[in-house]
Design a protein around this motif. Sequence first.
Motif, PDB file in Angstrom:
ATOM      1  N   ILE A  68      32.909  64.809 -10.272  1.00 43.57           N
ATOM      2  CA  ILE A  68      33.510  65.970  -9.153  1.00 43.57           C
ATOM      3  C   ILE A  68      32.503  65.931  -8.011  1.00 43.57           C
ATOM      4  N   SER A  69      31.393  65.976  -8.339  1.00 42.68           N
ATOM      5  CA  SER A  69      29.859  65.915  -7.275  1.00 42.68           C
ATOM      6  C   SER A  69      30.242  64.516  -6.368  1.00 42.68           C
ATOM      7  N   GLU A  70      30.583  63.350  -7.001  1.00 41.67           N
ATOM      8  CA  GLU A  70      30.957  62.251  -6.426  1.00 41.67           C
ATOM      9  C   GLU A  70      32.164  62.421  -5.517  1.00 41.67           C
ATOM     10  N   GLU A  71      33.201  62.950  -6.126  1.00 39.12           N
ATOM     11  CA  GLU A  71      34.400  62.936  -5.445  1.00 39.12           C
ATOM     12  C   GLU A  71      34.143  63.936  -4.100  1.00 39.12           C
ATOM     13  N   HIS A  72      33.376  64.903  -4.444  1.00 34.71           N
ATOM     14  CA  HIS A  72      33.023  66.082  -3.508  1.00 34.71           C
ATOM     15  C   HIS A  72      32.414  65.341  -2.319  1.00 34.71           C
ATOM     16  N   LYS A  73      31.550  64.301  -2.606  1.00 34.15           N
ATOM     17  CA  LYS A  73      30.610  63.596  -1.422  1.00 34.15           C
ATOM     18  C   LYS A  73      31.580  62.763  -0.702  1.00 34.15           C
ATOM     19  N   ARG A  74      32.643  62.155  -1.547  1.00 34.99           N
ATOM     20  CA  ARG A  74      33.602  61.170  -0.747  1.00 34.99           C
ATOM     21  C   ARG A  74      34.557  62.057   0.168  1.00 34.99           C
ATOM     22  N   GLU A  75      34.693  62.942  -0.568  1.00 30.92           N
ATOM     23  CA  GLU A  75      35.642  63.880   0.565  1.00 30.92           C
ATOM     24  C   GLU A  75      34.979  64.551   1.755  1.00 30.92           C
ATOM     25  N   LYS A  76      33.807  64.909   1.252  1.00 24.86           N
ATOM     26  CA  LYS A  76      32.859  65.381   2.611  1.00 24.86           C
ATOM     27  C   LYS A  76      32.829  64.201   3.619  1.00 24.86           C
ATOM     28  N   LYS A  77      32.607  62.937   3.096  1.00 24.20           N
ATOM     29  CA  LYS A  77      32.269  61.963   4.145  1.00 24.20           C
ATOM     30  C   LYS A  77      33.598  61.746   4.803  1.00 24.20           C
ATOM     31  N   GLU A  78      34.756  61.611   4.046  1.00 18.22           N
ATOM     32  CA  GLU A  78      36.020  61.552   4.518  1.00 18.22           C
ATOM     33  C   GLU A  78      36.374  62.727   5.818  1.00 18.22           C
ATOM     34  N   LEU A  79      36.015  63.866   5.343  1.00 15.96           N
ATOM     35  CA  LEU A  79      35.991  65.026   6.395  1.00 15.96           C
ATOM     36  C   LEU A  79      35.137  64.865   7.573  1.00 15.96           C
ATOM     37  N   SER A  80      34.039  64.419   7.196  1.00 17.75           N
ATOM     38  CA  SER A  80      33.259  64.182   8.443  1.00 17.75           C
ATOM     39  C   SER A  80      33.618  63.170   9.412  1.00 17.75           C
ATOM     40  N   ARG A  81      34.182  62.086   8.742  1.00 16.48           N
ATOM     41  CA  ARG A  81      34.867  61.012   9.794  1.00 16.48           C
ATOM     42  C   ARG A  81      36.093  61.437  10.295  1.00 16.48           C
ATOM     43  N   THR A  82      36.821  62.457   9.542  1.00 13.18           N
ATOM     44  CA  THR A  82      37.762  62.953  10.256  1.00 13.18           C
ATOM     45  C   THR A  82      37.148  63.810  11.566  1.00 13.18           C
ATOM     46  N   ILE A  83      36.639  64.631  11.168  1.00 14.72           N
ATOM     47  CA  ILE A  83      36.120  65.691  12.218  1.00 14.72           C
ATOM     48  C   ILE A  83      35.318  64.740  13.464  1.00 14.72           C
ATOM     49  N   ILE A  84      34.796  63.800  12.974  1.00 10.83           N
ATOM     50  CA  ILE A  84      34.325  63.000  14.145  1.00 10.83           C
ATOM     51  C   ILE A  84      35.528  62.323  15.151  1.00 10.83           C
ATOM     52  N   GLU A  85      36.322  61.584  14.323  1.00 10.72           N
ATOM     53  CA  GLU A  85      37.740  61.101  14.955  1.00 10.72           C
ATOM     54  C   GLU A  85      38.270  62.330  15.636  1.00 10.72           C
ATOM     55  N   LEU A  86      38.596  63.535  15.192  1.00 15.40           N
ATOM     56  CA  LEU A  86      39.126  64.533  16.020  1.00 15.40           C
ATOM     57  C   LEU A  86      38.274  64.970  17.197  1.00 15.40           C
ATOM     58  N   GLU A  87      37.082  64.864  16.890  1.00 12.72           N
ATOM     59  CA  GLU A  87      36.306  65.464  18.107  1.00 12.72           C
ATOM     60  C   GLU A  87      36.518  64.373  19.238  1.00 12.72           C
ATOM     61  N   LYS A  88      36.464  62.874  19.000  1.00 12.00           N
ATOM     62  CA  LYS A  88      36.714  61.856  19.748  1.00 12.00           C
ATOM     63  C   LYS A  88      37.777  62.201  20.516  1.00 12.00           C
ATOM     64  N   GLN A  89      39.153  62.481  19.830  1.00 15.26           N
ATOM     65  CA  GLN A  89      40.299  62.560  20.178  1.00 15.26           C
ATOM     66  C   GLN A  89      40.338  63.736  21.084  1.00 15.26           C
ATOM     67  N   LEU A  90      39.579  64.752  20.874  1.00 10.81           N
ATOM     68  CA  LEU A  90      39.500  66.009  21.672  1.00 10.81           C
ATOM     69  C   LEU A  90      38.757  65.816  22.981  1.00 10.81           C
ATOM     70  N   ASP A  91      37.710  64.950  22.778  1.00  9.67           N
ATOM     71  CA  ASP A  91      37.012  64.441  24.036  1.00  9.67           C
ATOM     72  C   ASP A  91      37.877  63.724  24.990  1.00  9.67           C
ATOM     73  N   VAL A  92      38.737  62.651  24.294  1.00  8.94           N
ATOM     74  CA  VAL A  92      39.779  61.823  25.255  1.00  8.94           C
ATOM     75  C   VAL A  92      40.794  62.899  25.661  1.00  8.94           C
ATOM     76  N   ARG A  93      41.000  63.801  25.213  1.00  6.15           N
ATOM     77  CA  ARG A  93      42.256  64.777  25.572  1.00  6.15           C
ATOM     78  C   ARG A  93      41.438  65.626  26.849  1.00  6.15           C
ATOM     79  N   ARG A  94      40.330  66.021  26.576  1.00  6.96           N
ATOM     80  CA  ARG A  94      39.669  66.652  27.785  1.00  6.96           C
ATOM     81  C   ARG A  94      39.487  66.130  28.977  1.00  6.96           C
ATOM     82  N   THR A  95      39.215  64.708  28.485  1.00  9.62           N
ATOM     83  CA  THR A  95      39.064  63.922  29.685  1.00  9.62           C
ATOM     84  C   THR A  95      40.280  63.799  30.476  1.00  9.62           C
ATOM     85  N   LEU A  96      41.251  63.582  29.702  1.00 10.43           N
ATOM     86  CA  LEU A  96      42.663  63.333  30.117  1.00 10.43           C
ATOM     87  C   LEU A  96      42.903  64.612  31.049  1.00 10.43           C
ATOM     88  N   GLU A  97      42.956  65.642  30.325  1.00 13.96           N
ATOM     89  CA  GLU A  97      43.382  67.037  31.080  1.00 13.96           C
ATOM     90  C   GLU A  97      42.513  67.218  32.520  1.00 13.96           C
TER      91      GLU A  97
END
Length: 144
Positions: free
Chosen positions: A98-127
């Motif tokens: 469960i701990s290993e799965e939690h770490k994987r999920e945390k990394k995946e969520l961190s990647r998703t957050i980074i991707e979403l932040e990048k998308q948000l930056d692009v969106r703000r730049t476009l706006e």
Amino acid sequence: MKMRMLQDNARGCLEKTFLELEKACLEQEEALLRFEAQKKDLKKQLEESEAHNKVIKKQLEESIAQNEVLAQREMQLQQRNNSIMLEKEKADEKVLLISEEHKREKKELSRTIIELEKQLDVRRTLELEIELLSGALLLIIKNE
């Protein structure tokens, strides 16, 4: 007279022998009485020893029975302990997974957050660009 002396002498010897025999009989009777008394004492000691041995045997049997009960309880406790240790090992393995799965999920969520932040930056730049272009367009429209 010689005959009389021989008879007296023989009588004396007989009396002496009779007295010695009587003394030997008395000593034998006394020895027999002592032997009987000793026999009685030994028999009493034997009975007491046998009674004591019975008590000790009973105590030993009870002790053996208690030891067997304790041994069974100890074996049951050992089996329970082994079972608990096995369950703990399984639980530890599950926690690790469960701990290993939690770490994987945390990394995946961190990647998703980074991707979403990048998308948000692009969106703000476009706006921002849209706002700048809209402002420029309005200036062009006003100036015309």
